[in-house]
Enzyme design. Structure first.
Site, PDB file in Angstrom:
ATOM      1  N   HIS A   1       2.446   5.260  -8.526  1.00 41.84           N
ATOM      2  CA  HIS A   1       2.196   4.307  -9.601  1.00 41.84           C
ATOM      3  C   HIS A   1       3.222   4.459 -10.722  1.00 41.84           C
ATOM      4  CE1 HIS A   1      -2.300   3.375  -8.526  1.00 41.84           C
ATOM      5  NE2 HIS A   1      -1.427   2.929  -7.636  1.00 41.84           N
TER       6      HIS A   1
ATOM      7  N   GLU B   1       2.905   4.879 -13.854  1.00 39.17           N
ATOM      8  CA  GLU B   1       2.641   5.938 -14.835  1.00 39.17           C
ATOM      9  C   GLU B   1       3.172   7.282 -14.330  1.00 39.17           C
ATOM     10  OE1 GLU B   1       0.551   3.697 -13.541  1.00 39.17           O
ATOM     11  OE2 GLU B   1      -1.193   3.329 -14.827  1.00 39.17           O
TER      12      GLU B   1
ATOM     13  N   CYS C   1      -5.220   3.840 -13.446  1.00 34.79           N
ATOM     14  CA  CYS C   1      -6.263   4.282 -12.518  1.00 34.79           C
ATOM     15  C   CYS C   1      -6.633   5.739 -12.818  1.00 34.79           C
ATOM     16  CB  CYS C   1      -5.782   4.121 -11.074  1.00 34.79           C
ATOM     17  SG  CYS C   1      -4.577   5.360 -10.553  1.00 34.79           S
TER      18      CYS C   1
ATOM     19  N   CYS D   1      -3.761   8.322 -12.191  1.00 33.44           N
ATOM     20  CA  CYS D   1      -2.741   8.323 -13.245  1.00 33.44           C
ATOM     21  C   CYS D   1      -3.303   8.877 -14.542  1.00 33.44           C
ATOM     22  CB  CYS D   1      -2.200   6.914 -13.451  1.00 33.44           C
ATOM     23  SG  CYS D   1      -1.196   6.376 -12.067  1.00 33.44           S
TER      24      CYS D   1
HETATM   25 ZN    ZN Z   1      -2.463   4.826 -11.065  1.00 29.09          ZN
END
Ligand code: ZN
Length: 209
Positions: free
Chosen positions: A96, A98, A122, A125
């Site tokens: 992801h 992040e 999420c 992250c």
């Molecule tokens: Zn994430």
């Protein structure tokens, strides 16, 4: 007895006194725009997310977007969202935005920093955000708000004392116009001015077409 009238203020606009631009991008807009520009690098066909980490001096210390891990050929990994076998979806593999922004940091650490991110993070992250010492999260979309992952995120962020705030953009779009540098004297030449101008035109077109 005479009453002296106050001197009228000199009108400066026609006297060539150049004032600074008023419609420059403010910091939050700028950082969120950097996150969105970074997202344009993503190969993910269904979701392009960008993140931008900023320190307390308003300096960018990390940028990332969602993508496959370094060295893993993104033509050899699946990009689908659903399949009979989870191993044929992107989820077990993709990093992801992040995560990438934190790993891409160009400073010793990101303690006390703010993360600008297109989508509310999420839970995975969020764990990284907490462990990295990030103190504020500014996100634009919260479209997965009711999923267990996002609920877990809010629980963790609340417990860790990390603030999170939805970004309210002052304008719906920012246009980057490479031609603007060649026309510095024109009022509508800068990307930002141009975007307003173009937006008005679009609205005009939509209304009259
Ligand atoms: Zn994430």
């Amino acid at each position: 007895m005479t009453i002296k009238s106050k001197p009228t203020p000199v009108q400066t606009h026609s006297e060539g006194l150049t004032k600074k631009r008023q419609d420059y991008l403010e910091w939050p807009e700028y950082f969120m725009a950097v996150a969105f520009l970074s997202a344009q690098r993503s190969k993910d066909p269904s979701s392009q997310v960008g993140a931008c980490i900023v320190n307390q001096e308003n300096k960018i210390v990390g940028i990332g977007y969602n993508g496959m891990p370094n060295g893993c050929d993104d033509d050899l990994l699946p990009w689908s969202r659903s399949a009979d076998n989870k191993l044929d979806t992107k989820y077990p593999y993709v990093c992801h935005a992040e995560l990438n922004a934190i790993m891409n940091k160009n400073s010793a650490d990101v303690k006390g920093c703010t993360m600008y991110v297109a989508l509310f993070p999420c839970n995975e992250c969020t764990k990284l955000i907490i462990q990295a010492g990030i103190k504020d999260v500014i996100y634009l979309s919260d479209k997965y708000h009711d999923t267990p992952e996002m609920t877990a995120s809010r629980r963790l962020l609340n417990l860790a004392g990390i603030t999170y705030k939805q970004f309210q953009p002052k304008q719906g779009r920012i246009v980057i116009d490479f031609n603007s540098i060649n026309h510095p004297g024109l009022k509508t030449s800068s990307g930002f001015e141009g975007s307003h101008h173009r937006l008005r035109n679009l609205e005009h077109d939509a209304k009259y077409s």
